[in-house]
Structure formats: structure tokens, C-alpha cells
Design a protein around this motif. Structure first.
Motif, short mmCIF file in Angstrom:
data_model
loop_
_atom_site.label_atom_id
_atom_site.label_comp_id
_atom_site.label_asym_id
_atom_site.label_seq_id
_atom_site.Cartn_x
_atom_site.Cartn_y
_atom_site.Cartn_z
N UNK A 268 0.78 -1.36 0.12
CA UNK A 268 0.01 -0.07 0.05
C UNK A 268 0.88 1.22 0.08
N UNK A 269 0.67 2.07 -1.07
CA UNK A 269 1.52 3.62 -1.08
C UNK A 269 0.46 4.41 -0.52
N UNK A 270 0.97 5.28 0.34
CA UNK A 270 0.08 6.32 0.80
C UNK A 270 0.13 7.69 0.40
N UNK A 271 -0.86 8.37 -0.20
CA UNK A 271 -0.83 9.61 -0.90
C UNK A 271 -1.52 10.60 -0.18
N UNK A 272 -1.03 12.02 0.18
CA UNK A 272 -1.68 13.00 0.60
C UNK A 272 -2.34 13.50 -0.66
N UNK A 273 -3.73 13.69 -0.59
CA UNK A 273 -4.70 14.26 -1.60
C UNK A 273 -4.68 15.69 -1.56
N UNK A 274 -4.76 16.50 -2.70
CA UNK A 274 -5.17 17.81 -2.72
C UNK A 274 -5.73 18.30 -3.83
N UNK A 275 -6.66 19.48 -3.96
CA UNK A 275 -7.14 19.87 -4.95
C UNK A 275 -6.54 21.31 -5.58
N UNK A 276 -6.46 21.24 -6.99
CA UNK A 276 -6.07 22.33 -7.67
C UNK A 276 -7.30 22.56 -8.67
N UNK A 277 -7.92 23.60 -8.57
CA UNK A 277 -9.06 23.79 -9.45
C UNK A 277 -9.90 22.66 -9.29
N UNK A 278 -10.35 22.02 -10.39
CA UNK A 278 -11.25 21.06 -10.44
C UNK A 278 -10.55 19.66 -10.17
N UNK A 279 -9.27 19.64 -10.32
CA UNK A 279 -8.48 18.15 -10.33
C UNK A 279 -8.05 18.08 -9.04
N UNK B 107 6.66 33.69 -11.89
CA UNK B 107 5.39 34.10 -11.39
C UNK B 107 4.77 32.88 -10.36
N UNK B 108 5.10 31.73 -10.77
CA UNK B 108 4.47 30.95 -9.91
C UNK B 108 5.39 30.41 -8.58
N UNK B 109 6.56 31.17 -8.25
CA UNK B 109 7.34 31.01 -7.07
C UNK B 109 6.84 32.48 -6.38
N UNK B 110 5.98 32.18 -5.26
CA UNK B 110 5.32 33.45 -4.82
C UNK B 110 6.33 34.04 -3.73
N UNK C 216 3.18 28.31 -5.91
CA UNK C 216 1.89 28.44 -5.96
C UNK C 216 1.67 27.36 -7.17
N UNK C 217 1.25 26.21 -6.86
CA UNK C 217 0.98 25.23 -7.95
C UNK C 217 -0.15 25.59 -8.86
N UNK C 218 -1.17 26.40 -8.45
CA UNK C 218 -2.12 26.75 -9.33
C UNK C 218 -1.96 27.47 -10.64
N UNK C 219 -0.78 28.47 -10.18
CA UNK C 219 -0.16 29.27 -11.31
C UNK C 219 0.82 28.25 -12.03
N UNK C 220 1.57 27.44 -11.50
CA UNK C 220 2.29 26.59 -12.14
C UNK C 220 1.58 25.69 -13.26
N UNK C 221 0.51 25.19 -12.71
CA UNK C 221 -0.14 24.32 -13.59
C UNK C 221 -1.44 25.02 -14.51
N UNK C 222 -1.26 26.49 -14.44
CA UNK C 222 -2.10 27.36 -15.35
C UNK C 222 -3.66 27.17 -14.99
N UNK C 223 -3.91 27.02 -13.66
CA UNK C 223 -5.33 26.91 -13.15
C UNK C 223 -6.05 28.33 -13.70
N UNK C 224 -7.31 28.04 -13.85
CA UNK C 224 -8.12 29.25 -14.24
C UNK C 224 -8.16 30.44 -13.21
N UNK C 225 -8.32 29.85 -11.88
CA UNK C 225 -8.30 30.93 -10.73
C UNK C 225 -7.38 30.32 -9.74
N UNK C 226 -6.75 31.54 -9.09
CA UNK C 226 -5.89 31.15 -7.96
C UNK C 226 -6.35 32.17 -6.88
#
Length: 158
Positions: free
Chosen positions: A12-23, A49-52, A66-76
Motif C-alpha cells: 500500500x502506497x499512501x498519498x496526501x491528496x489535494x485539489x487544484x481547481x477541479x482536479x 510568477x509561480x514562485x510566490x 503556487x501550484x495553481x499558477x504553475x499548472x495554469x489553473x483558471x483561478x488562484x
């Protein structure tokens, strides 16, 4: 052999889950040092720009991506759910800003699939694959590879 014994024998591999936009994404829980509320970092001149900027974490200067800026999410937007995941990668401390943290999810190999070979803003080497648990689909990231990309320059590739 009963089903519970079989499950306990699977890796079993354990992952911390997080959201970015809808993903929803997952990163290896062993790379996570802590989770903190978002606080505006000190800006660094000429940083992408993605390094805050950076924050002082108990005497350690930590770059904040800021992973939202790095991944070009619509809103941050920065709100009460915005958090910083503090990572320990090759003895380097780095923070990543995400929309929210969901939970820790344990996945066995049968629940993981190879990532489709498509063009993406994320380096394909940094995507481990896709994890699925009931109706949830996770994009599993190799956060060390992602942070050691040339454009990030935050963690030396070992």
C-alpha cells in the motif's frame, strides 16, 4: 487465505491528496513535513510568477510555489481553504500552495494505472500515474521530479 490477509500483504502506497481547481492530485505522504494555512510570503525579485516568494519557517527560509499558477489553473484565489504543504525533498524544504487538502489515501498497485501519453503542462516524468478509488480519480505526482525540473530549479536532481 481470507481477503483481509491478502490486502495486508499487498504493498500500500499512501498519498496526501489535494485539489487544484477541479482536479485532485496525490503526492507521497513520506515527502510531506507539515500542512500550514496560507500566509503571504515575501516576494523575491525576478522570480518566476509561480514562485510566490519565501517564508521563514522556524528559522529556515522556505521557497513557496503556487501550484495553481504553475499548472495554469483558471483561478488562484486565496481563501480559508488555501493551504501550504511543506515538503522535505532531498534535505531541501519547499512549500507548495494548493486549493485544499483532502485526506491521506492508501492505494494498492491494482488501483494505479499508467498516465496517458498526452501533452501537458506537467513534465510527463513527474506523473507517476492515475489512482482510482471508487468514484475518485487522482493524478499521482512524483513531487521530487516536479520540483527538480529546470524551470523550477528548487531541488537539485540526485
Amino acid at each position: 487465505m481470507d481477503k483481509t490477509n491478502e490486502e495486508s500483504n499487498a504493498k500500500v502506497c499512501e498519498y496526501l491528496t489535494f485539489r487544484l481547481d477541479q482536479e485532485e492530485y496525490g503526492i507521497d505522504i513520506l515527502k510531506v513535513q507539515e500542512i500550514r494555512g496560507y500566509e503571504p510570503p515575501t516576494r523575491i525579485a525576478n522570480a518566476p510568477p509561480f514562485i510566490k516568494g519565501v517564508v521563514n519557517l522556524r528559522g529556515t527560509i522556505v521557497p513557496i510555489v503556487d501550484m495553481r499558477l504553475k499548472f495554469n489553473c483558471a483561478n488562484a484565489n486565496y481563501d480559508a481553504f488555501t493551504v501550504v504543504i511543506i515538503l522535505n525533498l532531498h534535505q531541501r524544504i519547499v512549500g507548495i500552495v494548493v486549493d485544499s487538502v483532502s485526506d491521506v489515501m492508501g492505494l494498492v498497485p491494482e488501483q494505479m494505472r499508467a498516465a496517458p501519453d498526452i501533452e501537458s503542462i506537467i513534465n510527463s516524468d513527474a506523473i507517476i500515474g492515475l489512482g482510482s478509488l471508487s468514484d475518485r480519480m487522482l493524478i499521482l505526482l512524483d513531487i521530487e521530479k516536479l520540483m527538480s525540473d529546470a524551470d523550477m530549479g528548487l531541488v537539485a536532481d540526485v
